[in-house]
Design a protein around this motif. Structure first.
Motif, PDB file in Angstrom:
ATOM      1  N   ARG A   1      -9.677  14.257  -4.678  1.00 22.57           N
ATOM      2  CA  ARG A   1     -10.051  13.524  -5.871  1.00 22.57           C
ATOM      3  C   ARG A   1      -8.853  13.181  -6.732  1.00 22.57           C
ATOM      4  O   ARG A   1      -8.565  12.228  -7.394  1.00 22.57           O
TER       5      ARG A   1
ATOM      6  N   ILE B   1      -4.004   7.340  -7.485  1.00 21.69           N
ATOM      7  CA  ILE B   1      -3.771   5.986  -7.018  1.00 21.69           C
ATOM      8  C   ILE B   1      -4.216   4.949  -7.873  1.00 21.69           C
ATOM      9  O   ILE B   1      -3.753   3.955  -8.201  1.00 21.69           O
ATOM     10  N   GLY B   2      -5.318   5.205  -8.466  1.00 23.44           N
ATOM     11  CA  GLY B   2      -6.175   4.440  -9.528  1.00 23.44           C
ATOM     12  C   GLY B   2      -5.017   4.283 -10.672  1.00 23.44           C
ATOM     13  O   GLY B   2      -5.068   3.047 -11.190  1.00 23.44           O
ATOM     14  N   ALA B   3      -4.465   5.343 -11.260  1.00 23.49           N
ATOM     15  CA  ALA B   3      -3.385   5.232 -12.266  1.00 23.49           C
ATOM     16  C   ALA B   3      -2.256   4.282 -11.758  1.00 23.49           C
ATOM     17  O   ALA B   3      -1.953   3.625 -12.580  1.00 23.49           O
TER      18      ALA B   3
ATOM     19  N   LEU C   1      -6.931  10.287  -5.312  1.00 24.99           N
ATOM     20  CA  LEU C   1      -7.578   9.026  -5.740  1.00 24.99           C
ATOM     21  C   LEU C   1      -7.170   8.669  -7.303  1.00 24.99           C
ATOM     22  O   LEU C   1      -7.393   7.717  -7.623  1.00 24.99           O
ATOM     23  N   ASP C   2      -7.519   9.527  -8.130  1.00 19.87           N
ATOM     24  CA  ASP C   2      -7.147   9.530  -9.515  1.00 19.87           C
ATOM     25  C   ASP C   2      -5.721   8.758  -9.739  1.00 19.87           C
ATOM     26  O   ASP C   2      -5.512   7.997 -10.338  1.00 19.87           O
TER      27      ASP C   2
ATOM     28  N   ALA D   1       1.709   7.394  -6.347  1.00 21.43           N
ATOM     29  CA  ALA D   1       0.587   8.283  -6.346  1.00 21.43           C
ATOM     30  C   ALA D   1       0.845   9.740  -6.359  1.00 21.43           C
ATOM     31  O   ALA D   1       0.672  10.632  -7.044  1.00 21.43           O
TER      32      ALA D   1
ATOM     33  N   HIS E   1       0.785  -1.196   0.061  1.00 23.33           N
ATOM     34  CA  HIS E   1       0.184   0.152   0.083  1.00 23.33           C
ATOM     35  C   HIS E   1       0.959   1.466   0.145  1.00 23.33           C
ATOM     36  O   HIS E   1       0.688   2.067  -0.707  1.00 23.33           O
TER      37      HIS E   1
ATOM     38  N   ILE F   1      -2.495   1.723  -9.696  1.00 26.14           N
ATOM     39  CA  ILE F   1      -2.567   0.428  -9.572  1.00 26.14           C
ATOM     40  C   ILE F   1      -2.786  -0.096 -10.870  1.00 26.14           C
ATOM     41  O   ILE F   1      -2.563  -1.112 -11.202  1.00 26.14           O
ATOM     42  N   GLY F   2      -3.376   0.639 -11.713  1.00 29.31           N
ATOM     43  CA  GLY F   2      -3.481   0.173 -13.136  1.00 29.31           C
ATOM     44  C   GLY F   2      -2.145  -0.098 -13.870  1.00 29.31           C
ATOM     45  O   GLY F   2      -2.276  -1.102 -14.604  1.00 29.31           O
TER      46      GLY F   2
END
Length: 118
Positions: free
Chosen positions: A76, A82-84, A79-80, A14, A7, A86-87
């Motif tokens: 926001r 973090i999503g990138a 979070l974006d 991120a 994590h 993880i992807g």
């Protein structure tokens, strides 16, 4: 393969992404992952931490790039990012790496791995 992703690794990556333009996020993540992988290969082969690329964790690669301060978890943009991150890790694990960064996989010594790619 680089060391296990935690994590903390995702959060550090991120925070690096947040300091860069969004359109560069895929390239930045690919470079961070490649640097972590190269550093881990060096660590396994030589028995010591790579002098420029760190200990083979994504966090070490990210922290070397001076990430932004830790934002609020509900931010926001965070979070974006973090999503990138993880992807990008999922793509990396699935073998969908950028061709130019595959060259870094072969340059285990790290001498040719360039920090300016990040």
């Amino acid at each position: 393969m680089m060391r296990e992703i935690t994590h903390g690794d995702i959060c550090a990556a991120a925070r690096v992404l947040m300091a860069r333009p969004r359109d560069s996020w895929p390239r930045v993540m690919a470079a961070l992952l490649a640097h972590a992988h190269c550093a881990d290969c060096y660590r396994k082969r030589c028995g010591k931490v790579h002098p420029q690329l760190g200990n083979g964790t994504l966090m070490a690669a990210a922290l070397a790039c001076h990430p932004v301060a830790c934002p609020r978890p509900s931010d926001r943009a965070y979070l974006d990012a973090i999503g990138a991150a993880i992807g990008a890790v999922l793509d990396w694990r699935a073998g969908r790496r950028r061709p130019v960064l595959r060259v870094l996989d072969r340059r285990i010594n790290g001498a040719q791995a360039r920090k300016r790619d990040i």
